[in-house]
Design an enzyme around this catalytic site. Sequence first.
Site, PDB file in Angstrom:
ATOM      1  N   LYS A 142      35.645  -0.818 -47.730  1.00  0.00           N
ATOM      2  CA  LYS A 142      35.596  -2.008 -48.592  1.00  0.00           C
ATOM      3  C   LYS A 142      34.505  -1.884 -49.647  1.00  0.00           C
ATOM      4  O   LYS A 142      34.498  -2.623 -50.625  1.00  0.00           O
ATOM      5  CB  LYS A 142      35.382  -3.266 -47.760  1.00  0.00           C
ATOM      6  CG  LYS A 142      36.572  -3.666 -46.881  1.00  0.00           C
ATOM      7  CD  LYS A 142      36.295  -4.959 -46.129  1.00  0.00           C
ATOM      8  CE  LYS A 142      37.487  -5.382 -45.272  1.00  0.00           C
ATOM      9  NZ  LYS A 142      37.670  -4.540 -44.078  1.00  0.00           N
ATOM     10  N   GLU A 199      28.992  -7.197 -36.415  1.00  0.00           N
ATOM     11  CA  GLU A 199      29.861  -6.066 -36.067  1.00  0.00           C
ATOM     12  C   GLU A 199      29.023  -4.913 -35.521  1.00  0.00           C
ATOM     13  O   GLU A 199      29.422  -4.245 -34.558  1.00  0.00           O
ATOM     14  CB  GLU A 199      30.683  -5.608 -37.267  1.00  0.00           C
ATOM     15  CG  GLU A 199      31.666  -4.501 -36.908  1.00  0.00           C
ATOM     16  CD  GLU A 199      32.631  -4.125 -38.023  1.00  0.00           C
ATOM     17  OE1 GLU A 199      33.602  -3.385 -37.737  1.00  0.00           O
ATOM     18  OE2 GLU A 199      32.425  -4.568 -39.171  1.00  0.00           O
ATOM     19  N   CYS A 254      42.083 -12.117 -42.552  1.00  0.00           N
ATOM     20  CA  CYS A 254      41.663 -10.741 -42.836  1.00  0.00           C
ATOM     21  C   CYS A 254      42.072  -9.750 -41.750  1.00  0.00           C
ATOM     22  O   CYS A 254      41.910  -8.543 -41.924  1.00  0.00           O
ATOM     23  CB  CYS A 254      40.154 -10.703 -43.025  1.00  0.00           C
ATOM     24  SG  CYS A 254      39.553 -11.932 -44.195  1.00  0.00           S
ATOM     25  N   PHE A 284      39.103 -15.081 -40.591  1.00  0.00           N
ATOM     26  CA  PHE A 284      38.845 -16.517 -40.481  1.00  0.00           C
ATOM     27  C   PHE A 284      39.731 -17.076 -39.367  1.00  0.00           C
ATOM     28  O   PHE A 284      40.846 -16.609 -39.140  1.00  0.00           O
ATOM     29  CB  PHE A 284      39.180 -17.226 -41.791  1.00  0.00           C
ATOM     30  CG  PHE A 284      38.168 -17.001 -42.896  1.00  0.00           C
ATOM     31  CD1 PHE A 284      36.983 -16.321 -42.678  1.00  0.00           C
ATOM     32  CD2 PHE A 284      38.417 -17.490 -44.167  1.00  0.00           C
ATOM     33  CE1 PHE A 284      36.065 -16.125 -43.697  1.00  0.00           C
ATOM     34  CE2 PHE A 284      37.509 -17.302 -45.204  1.00  0.00           C
ATOM     35  CZ  PHE A 284      36.327 -16.615 -44.963  1.00  0.00           C
ATOM     36  N   HIS A 310      35.174  -3.229 -40.103  1.00  0.00           N
ATOM     37  CA  HIS A 310      35.585  -4.374 -40.916  1.00  0.00           C
ATOM     38  C   HIS A 310      34.651  -4.473 -42.115  1.00  0.00           C
ATOM     39  O   HIS A 310      35.101  -4.658 -43.238  1.00  0.00           O
ATOM     40  CB  HIS A 310      35.558  -5.651 -40.078  1.00  0.00           C
ATOM     41  CG  HIS A 310      36.118  -6.841 -40.772  1.00  0.00           C
ATOM     42  ND1 HIS A 310      37.377  -6.844 -41.355  1.00  0.00           N
ATOM     43  CD2 HIS A 310      35.597  -8.074 -41.010  1.00  0.00           C
ATOM     44  CE1 HIS A 310      37.600  -8.023 -41.904  1.00  0.00           C
ATOM     45  NE2 HIS A 310      36.532  -8.788 -41.712  1.00  0.00           N
ATOM     46  N   HIS A 355      37.470  -6.355 -50.540  1.00  0.00           N
ATOM     47  CA  HIS A 355      38.153  -6.860 -49.342  1.00  0.00           C
ATOM     48  C   HIS A 355      39.559  -7.303 -49.720  1.00  0.00           C
ATOM     49  O   HIS A 355      39.749  -8.322 -50.376  1.00  0.00           O
ATOM     50  CB  HIS A 355      37.359  -8.017 -48.755  1.00  0.00           C
ATOM     51  CG  HIS A 355      37.812  -8.439 -47.396  1.00  0.00           C
ATOM     52  ND1 HIS A 355      38.962  -7.955 -46.798  1.00  0.00           N
ATOM     53  CD2 HIS A 355      37.254  -9.300 -46.487  1.00  0.00           C
ATOM     54  CE1 HIS A 355      39.094  -8.496 -45.613  1.00  0.00           C
ATOM     55  NE2 HIS A 355      38.072  -9.315 -45.395  1.00  0.00           N
TER      56      HIS A 355
END
Length: 431
Positions: free
Chosen positions: A344, A323, A172, A408, A312, A349
């Site tokens: 998002k 975050e 991502c 990830f 994010h 996403h």
Amino acid sequence: MVTLTTRTVALRRVVVTGMGTVNPLGNDVATSWTALMKGVSGIDHLTRYDITDHPVKIGGQVKGFDPLTVMDRKNVRRWDPVVHFAVAAALQAVENAGLKIDPAKAFRTGTLIGSGMGGMTTIQSTVDAVARGGLRKVSPLFIPQVIPNTPAGVVSMLLGTKGPNVCISTACATGTHSIGEAYRTLQLGEADVMIAGGAEAPLVPMAMAGFGAMRATSRRADDPTRASRPFDANRDGFVGGEGAGIVVLESLEHALERGAPIHAEVLGYGKSADAFHITAPAEDGGGACLAMSSALADADLGVADVDYINAHGTSTIFNDAIETLAIRSVFGEHADRLAVSSTKSMTGHMLGAAGGFETIVAVLAIREGWIPPTTNYETPDPACDLDYVPNEARRADVRVALNNSFGFGGTNATLIVGAYEGDRYGEGHSL
């Protein structure tokens, strides 16, 4: 005895001169920005396969896009949709930049376009074909159709760029890492122009089932437009999306020489690793803190210089809380004066394409003087206590914007863009 020498390089300034996108909100920058300002959702029930018994029933699909508008029929058949999206966004960005690639100078123009998952549609269709007819159904083109660097390669071939041709695949964080590394390439003088960003086309049964099996995705199939709700107390997972976000970056000197439009300047870039877990963020937010702090140091900015963070903000329980913790840790008291939003909430996403699109959003926030909202924000979460620009776009004078992308593998990327100021560093500073 070997004597080691060091080379001092005057880092060049880097600007954004072109932008292009294909995403669930629209197939160009202007349409997408209008949708963001209105708080429109691009999320709906998935329509390309039978979702009756599928664990994931919703997603942010690209709509009304015809790849024949950007490549011929032979190439449309040959390449996976991830390539179609990348080519479309790259062509838009090049046109927006008014860039003509001179064959004599093509070696100074490069591509740095990443994908987190590569040609997933081709993988899915090949698996299905093999299940029906055996291994003889595997195409001779299968490997180049699915490897993540094919979008960068095809864009390079179509545009005739002969400079650096690189693919980054960091889940991502792919799009933000790609733009950040392109920025570094230009800073060091290894190219004059870089076409950079990310593309992704993961909305196929196998990939979505994988995310569903992880319990990473939202289960709100009854009301798709309200499913992605970053930072809201009732968030229950991310919503998958697809598309591409690509920018043209140039050294300032090159952009000024050719009279290019300058949308913003890239000011700083940071990257780090959590070294904690393959999918979960570090519980203390340390990796995110390091990426943001590194980007601020690279930009030679203080925390009070940042006006807006495009987070994010995936709408997963732990990611959003961590975050938030990381932003508070880095920005201290200024965190209460920051505007933070997650687009998002409207696109879903887009995985490897997210950072590319969200960098464009950060640039537009600076250029247009508006901050896009975090939609579906209804119930505050004590663990998420920042100003998330809830539900409505906000007029604001944004001079510096920060974009976060975490992936990830525990990989983190932060990019900082700012309003272009010709004398930002004073007289005598190297371009």
